[in-house]
Write an enzyme that holds these catalytic residues in place. Sequence first.
Site, PDB file in Angstrom:
ATOM      1  N   ASN A  80       4.062   3.912   1.043  1.00 52.39           N
ATOM      2  CA  ASN A  80       4.738   4.415   2.245  1.00 52.39           C
ATOM      3  C   ASN A  80       5.784   3.387   2.681  1.00 52.39           C
ATOM      4  O   ASN A  80       5.804   2.923   3.812  1.00 52.39           O
ATOM      5  CB  ASN A  80       3.723   4.685   3.351  1.00 52.39           C
ATOM      6  CG  ASN A  80       4.312   5.506   4.489  1.00 52.39           C
ATOM      7  OD1 ASN A  80       5.262   6.267   4.292  1.00 52.39           O
ATOM      8  ND2 ASN A  80       3.757   5.356   5.667  1.00 52.39           N
ATOM      9  N   HIS A 114       9.056   1.012   3.538  1.00 51.93           N
ATOM     10  CA  HIS A 114      10.173   1.005   4.473  1.00 51.93           C
ATOM     11  C   HIS A 114      11.081  -0.175   4.138  1.00 51.93           C
ATOM     12  O   HIS A 114      10.843  -0.901   3.148  1.00 51.93           O
ATOM     13  CB  HIS A 114       9.681   0.943   5.924  1.00 51.93           C
ATOM     14  CG  HIS A 114       8.699  -0.162   6.187  1.00 51.93           C
ATOM     15  ND1 HIS A 114       9.044  -1.498   6.159  1.00 51.93           N
ATOM     16  CD2 HIS A 114       7.372  -0.134   6.484  1.00 51.93           C
ATOM     17  CE1 HIS A 114       7.997  -2.240   6.444  1.00 51.93           C
ATOM     18  NE2 HIS A 114       6.956  -1.445   6.634  1.00 51.93           N
ATOM     19  N   LEU A 129       9.068  -3.230  11.776  1.00 47.35           N
ATOM     20  CA  LEU A 129       8.874  -2.103  10.874  1.00 47.35           C
ATOM     21  C   LEU A 129       7.456  -2.122  10.318  1.00 47.35           C
ATOM     22  O   LEU A 129       6.928  -3.164   9.950  1.00 47.35           O
ATOM     23  CB  LEU A 129       9.890  -2.144   9.731  1.00 47.35           C
ATOM     24  CG  LEU A 129      11.367  -2.059  10.124  1.00 47.35           C
ATOM     25  CD1 LEU A 129      12.233  -1.922   8.874  1.00 47.35           C
ATOM     26  CD2 LEU A 129      11.623  -0.894  11.077  1.00 47.35           C
ATOM     27  N   MET A 183       0.830  -1.202   0.000  1.00 51.44           N
ATOM     28  CA  MET A 183       0.000   0.000   0.000  1.00 51.44           C
ATOM     29  C   MET A 183       0.865   1.253   0.000  1.00 51.44           C
ATOM     30  O   MET A 183       0.378   2.350   0.295  1.00 51.44           O
ATOM     31  CB  MET A 183      -0.950   0.001   1.202  1.00 51.44           C
ATOM     32  CG  MET A 183      -2.007  -1.087   1.124  1.00 51.44           C
ATOM     33  SD  MET A 183      -3.499  -0.758   2.093  1.00 51.44           S
ATOM     34  CE  MET A 183      -2.823  -0.520   3.725  1.00 51.44           C
ATOM     35  N   HIS A 196       9.511  -3.649   3.277  1.00 50.43           N
ATOM     36  CA  HIS A 196       9.021  -3.826   1.912  1.00 50.43           C
ATOM     37  C   HIS A 196      10.172  -4.088   0.945  1.00 50.43           C
ATOM     38  O   HIS A 196      10.076  -4.946   0.051  1.00 50.43           O
ATOM     39  CB  HIS A 196       8.279  -2.568   1.447  1.00 50.43           C
ATOM     40  CG  HIS A 196       7.034  -2.262   2.204  1.00 50.43           C
ATOM     41  ND1 HIS A 196       6.929  -1.183   3.052  1.00 50.43           N
ATOM     42  CD2 HIS A 196       5.827  -2.880   2.228  1.00 50.43           C
ATOM     43  CE1 HIS A 196       5.715  -1.142   3.565  1.00 50.43           C
ATOM     44  NE2 HIS A 196       5.023  -2.165   3.086  1.00 50.43           N
TER      45      HIS A 196
END
Length: 283
Positions: free
Chosen positions: A28, A30, A186, A26, A33
């Site tokens: 945003n 970090h 995270l 989705m 991901h």
Amino acid sequence: MKLVHTIADLRDALRPYDSPALVPTMGNLHAGHLALVKAAKARGDVTVASIFVNRLQFAPHEDFDTYPRTLEADCEKLQATGCDLVFAPSEREMYPEPQGYKVQPPADLADLLEGHFRPGFFTGVCTVVMKLFQCVFSEAKGPRTAVFGLKDYQQQLVIRRMVKQFAMPIDIVAGATERAPDGLALSSRNGYLSETERAEAVQLSLALRALGRDALAAADGLERHLPALEARAMQALAARGWQPDYLTVRRRDDLQPPKAGDALVVLGAARLGSTRLIDNLEI
């Protein structure tokens, strides 16, 4: 790296390749991901990251409207990680008409824990993941892979079962949870935390570790002692100002209450201030 916004352009970009590897997100993004993207790169001849904030998995009171949309920064991170293709559709592109057909996962897995506290969540997740799979894999000629993070433990189990029951030729790979140096898992929602809350947030993972140790120590008495152990863990976190939804020990393969000798996972979800955090630990 190529950025596309429509299903038609996505399929055109994928046509020269045989074996896509997909990382649904989705946005945003970090380091967690990006670790999934790195894992995907080893499993296909083209690596695809999708970025789509899916309205169907948000309840009316949740943070759909305020969820961070950071496409430009996300694309920079993905390009630096070696991603080949980013699919960032609009809501109109993904849902050009009201999504009347939805994937309803079985209650024995999807209506407990996260599904209990977020009714309809896994229906929204399964529906968008099914649609993303159709967008990315419909013309693939070789092996197909999708990579999901283990931080969302129940989610990857639900998706894995969906793929199996629909006989979808897709290999579901679970990537390990990435953590900050202090142990906090995270999460895109960690950015909502104040400085004081961020320092406190690690207590969720510490509480899960403590509950896991207690569960292992219970050994053959696990079934008898577990309700009290879970209640004590919830009370300890609440005493620190959290609002826990659940801290629990379950069987790894189906999230049912465990018996002695089962492979176990400890899962928790709790609200700190206005931010709801989740975590888990296999023991």
